[in-house]
Design a protein around this motif. Sequence first.
Motif, PDB file in Angstrom:
ATOM      1  N   SER A  49      43.909  51.703  65.755  1.00 48.34           N
ATOM      2  CA  SER A  49      43.106  50.484  65.793  1.00 48.34           C
ATOM      3  C   SER A  49      42.503  50.159  64.427  1.00 48.34           C
ATOM      4  O   SER A  49      42.561  49.017  63.962  1.00 48.34           O
ATOM      5  CB  SER A  49      41.995  50.638  66.829  1.00 48.34           C
ATOM      6  OG  SER A  49      41.182  49.495  66.857  1.00 48.34           O
ATOM      7  N   GLN A  50      41.940  51.168  63.769  1.00 48.38           N
ATOM      8  CA  GLN A  50      41.248  50.908  62.504  1.00 48.38           C
ATOM      9  C   GLN A  50      42.200  50.611  61.356  1.00 48.38           C
ATOM     10  O   GLN A  50      41.854  49.867  60.444  1.00 48.38           O
ATOM     11  CB  GLN A  50      40.347  52.096  62.174  1.00 48.38           C
ATOM     12  CG  GLN A  50      39.121  52.148  63.078  1.00 48.38           C
ATOM     13  CD  GLN A  50      38.383  53.470  62.994  1.00 48.38           C
ATOM     14  OE1 GLN A  50      38.986  54.531  62.864  1.00 48.38           O
ATOM     15  NE2 GLN A  50      37.069  53.425  63.080  1.00 48.38           N
ATOM     16  N   PHE A  51      43.406  51.172  61.405  1.00 51.49           N
ATOM     17  CA  PHE A  51      44.369  50.892  60.341  1.00 51.49           C
ATOM     18  C   PHE A  51      45.158  49.606  60.570  1.00 51.49           C
ATOM     19  O   PHE A  51      45.496  48.908  59.620  1.00 51.49           O
ATOM     20  CB  PHE A  51      45.351  52.063  60.184  1.00 51.49           C
ATOM     21  CG  PHE A  51      44.794  53.218  59.405  1.00 51.49           C
ATOM     22  CD1 PHE A  51      44.104  53.015  58.227  1.00 51.49           C
ATOM     23  CD2 PHE A  51      44.938  54.516  59.856  1.00 51.49           C
ATOM     24  CE1 PHE A  51      43.584  54.080  57.498  1.00 51.49           C
ATOM     25  CE2 PHE A  51      44.426  55.586  59.145  1.00 51.49           C
ATOM     26  CZ  PHE A  51      43.746  55.368  57.961  1.00 51.49           C
ATOM     27  N   LEU A  52      45.452  49.276  61.833  1.00 54.15           N
ATOM     28  CA  LEU A  52      46.332  48.143  62.122  1.00 54.15           C
ATOM     29  C   LEU A  52      45.597  46.926  62.674  1.00 54.15           C
ATOM     30  O   LEU A  52      45.873  45.792  62.259  1.00 54.15           O
ATOM     31  CB  LEU A  52      47.420  48.579  63.114  1.00 54.15           C
ATOM     32  CG  LEU A  52      48.346  49.714  62.655  1.00 54.15           C
ATOM     33  CD1 LEU A  52      49.391  50.011  63.715  1.00 54.15           C
ATOM     34  CD2 LEU A  52      49.021  49.360  61.326  1.00 54.15           C
ATOM     35  N   LEU A  53      44.684  47.135  63.619  1.00 52.67           N
ATOM     36  CA  LEU A  53      44.035  45.998  64.266  1.00 52.67           C
ATOM     37  C   LEU A  53      42.840  45.469  63.479  1.00 52.67           C
ATOM     38  O   LEU A  53      42.668  44.257  63.339  1.00 52.67           O
ATOM     39  CB  LEU A  53      43.581  46.385  65.683  1.00 52.67           C
ATOM     40  CG  LEU A  53      44.681  46.748  66.680  1.00 52.67           C
ATOM     41  CD1 LEU A  53      44.067  47.060  68.036  1.00 52.67           C
ATOM     42  CD2 LEU A  53      45.680  45.601  66.805  1.00 52.67           C
ATOM     43  N   MET A  54      42.003  46.369  62.964  1.00 48.76           N
ATOM     44  CA  MET A  54      40.762  45.920  62.339  1.00 48.76           C
ATOM     45  C   MET A  54      40.982  45.084  61.080  1.00 48.76           C
ATOM     46  O   MET A  54      40.280  44.085  60.880  1.00 48.76           O
ATOM     47  CB  MET A  54      39.861  47.115  62.033  1.00 48.76           C
ATOM     48  CG  MET A  54      38.427  46.687  61.780  1.00 48.76           C
ATOM     49  SD  MET A  54      37.272  48.043  61.963  1.00 48.76           S
ATOM     50  CE  MET A  54      35.743  47.125  61.821  1.00 48.76           C
ATOM     51  N   PRO A  55      41.934  45.416  60.191  1.00 49.89           N
ATOM     52  CA  PRO A  55      42.152  44.557  59.028  1.00 49.89           C
ATOM     53  C   PRO A  55      42.594  43.136  59.399  1.00 49.89           C
ATOM     54  O   PRO A  55      42.411  42.201  58.621  1.00 49.89           O
ATOM     55  CB  PRO A  55      43.267  45.285  58.260  1.00 49.89           C
ATOM     56  CG  PRO A  55      43.131  46.713  58.664  1.00 49.89           C
ATOM     57  CD  PRO A  55      42.714  46.664  60.108  1.00 49.89           C
ATOM     58  N   VAL A  56      43.164  42.972  60.600  1.00 52.09           N
ATOM     59  CA  VAL A  56      43.586  41.646  61.059  1.00 52.09           C
ATOM     60  C   VAL A  56      42.456  40.943  61.812  1.00 52.09           C
ATOM     61  O   VAL A  56      42.117  39.786  61.535  1.00 52.09           O
ATOM     62  CB  VAL A  56      44.836  41.752  61.962  1.00 52.09           C
ATOM     63  CG1 VAL A  56      45.215  40.380  62.514  1.00 52.09           C
ATOM     64  CG2 VAL A  56      46.000  42.353  61.191  1.00 52.09           C
ATOM     65  N   LEU A  57      41.846  41.671  62.764  1.00 55.02           N
ATOM     66  CA  LEU A  57      40.827  41.059  63.612  1.00 55.02           C
ATOM     67  C   LEU A  57      39.503  40.858  62.890  1.00 55.02           C
ATOM     68  O   LEU A  57      38.766  39.911  63.196  1.00 55.02           O
ATOM     69  CB  LEU A  57      40.596  41.927  64.851  1.00 55.02           C
ATOM     70  CG  LEU A  57      41.786  42.074  65.807  1.00 55.02           C
ATOM     71  CD1 LEU A  57      41.410  42.981  66.974  1.00 55.02           C
ATOM     72  CD2 LEU A  57      42.227  40.711  66.315  1.00 55.02           C
TER      73      LEU A  57
END
Length: 448
Positions: free
Chosen positions: A299-307
């Motif tokens: 989540s922190q590597f893939l989702l958070m930079p986008v969201l």
Amino acid sequence: MGSISRLSHLFMTVFLHSFSTYIVVPAITDVTMSALCPGQDECSIAIYLTGLQHVVIGSGSLVMMPLLGNLSDRYGRKALITLPMTLAITPLAILAYSRTRNFFYFYFVLKSLTAMVCEGSVHCLALAYVVLLSSPYSIPEGQRVSAFGILSGIGSASFVCATLATHFLSTSSTFQVAATVAILGLVYMRIFLPESIIDGSVSTQPLLVKEAEVDATCSNSDASAKIQVIRPMPSLGDMLSLLKTSPAFSQAAIVAFFHNLGDVGVHTSLMYYLKASFHFNKDQFADLMLISGIAGTISQFLLMPVLGPALGEEKLLSIGLLFSCTHIFLYAISWSYWVPYAAAMFSILMVFSSPCIRSIASKQVGPSEQGKAQGCISGIMSIANVISPLAFTPLTALFLSDAAPFHFPGFSLMCAGFASTIAFLQSTMIRAEPNSIHKASCCGSVEA
């Protein structure tokens, strides 16, 4: 993301330190109970000693976190981060040597004392590091939540690697590896990590300068006029001024308090609850942590930079806290051994909470006061570290014993969930904008 790539040595430092910390977590419950209550699945003295340790550590951190953050603004992050990384080695080395009752008590006392400085301080100073080790002077505010998310992701990745390692190591080897990696992390940091003070100073508009002082400075044409904004020691007045000056900062502090109150309540109770209810052991604790860690890392590597940039810290914070409440309530009402594993999957969204709180706080101050701001948030969280064990340890011991007033082994976890619910409700009221004084730039900068 080019500016974030400059943080590679900081990320490695955090990874090694976190690895040495996390690798012993699955084993420490069994070590504690083996030393104090051998052969038992329920041990009140172990629960109370763990709670006492959290109280002592929280009390010390309440003083030390703001102090370390403030001093790091003045003397640089690298000098201050050396202290906790050094102190963290000795308790690990004690249990690496022996885990008998006498050595455990020696470890317990030393760990309680050193963790007053070590507990959370490396992560706190790393957050302040992030702002100064990128761009020419600071990371753009639009990317800050992504950078904080990646830093938290590094911690989650170290958590996953450490938890995997525990499956292949004996208990004695686990502590030996932890002590070795802690030493390696300290050496790596001293050799490779650059200092955070740029050109001998970090001069930007600070939050704690009163508006009248800013106006007076702007109207003063005397180039020799300087405002001293950083003191070697933080005062209670500094913290109160920081909280009063920015509504968003004070709201973030309230959210951080209640979120940590619930989070520490879970950590204080969960392992003893699972051991008493479902007879979990070291490997099952490790499996549970592995699920949580992998979900959080992805989540922190893939989702958070986008969201993060798309939704903003405020919405992302509320989402994370909503899932945090839900997963605690699931733990509390677990009716089968598989339910905690399902609850751990909620980490994929609940990990948003901490980086968002830190990012909101970071945007309210300039780079010269990042240590002070992050130390203030950590200090407020330390208050929760004191209160939470005092409240939840007796509840856990009572409801796991035969003297419970009614049968609800997860009652203390349910109460922790209510604390997280308060944090969620408060998070929906945050409207984070950079502080007006911080945005003032009519004079360019104020020399620190």
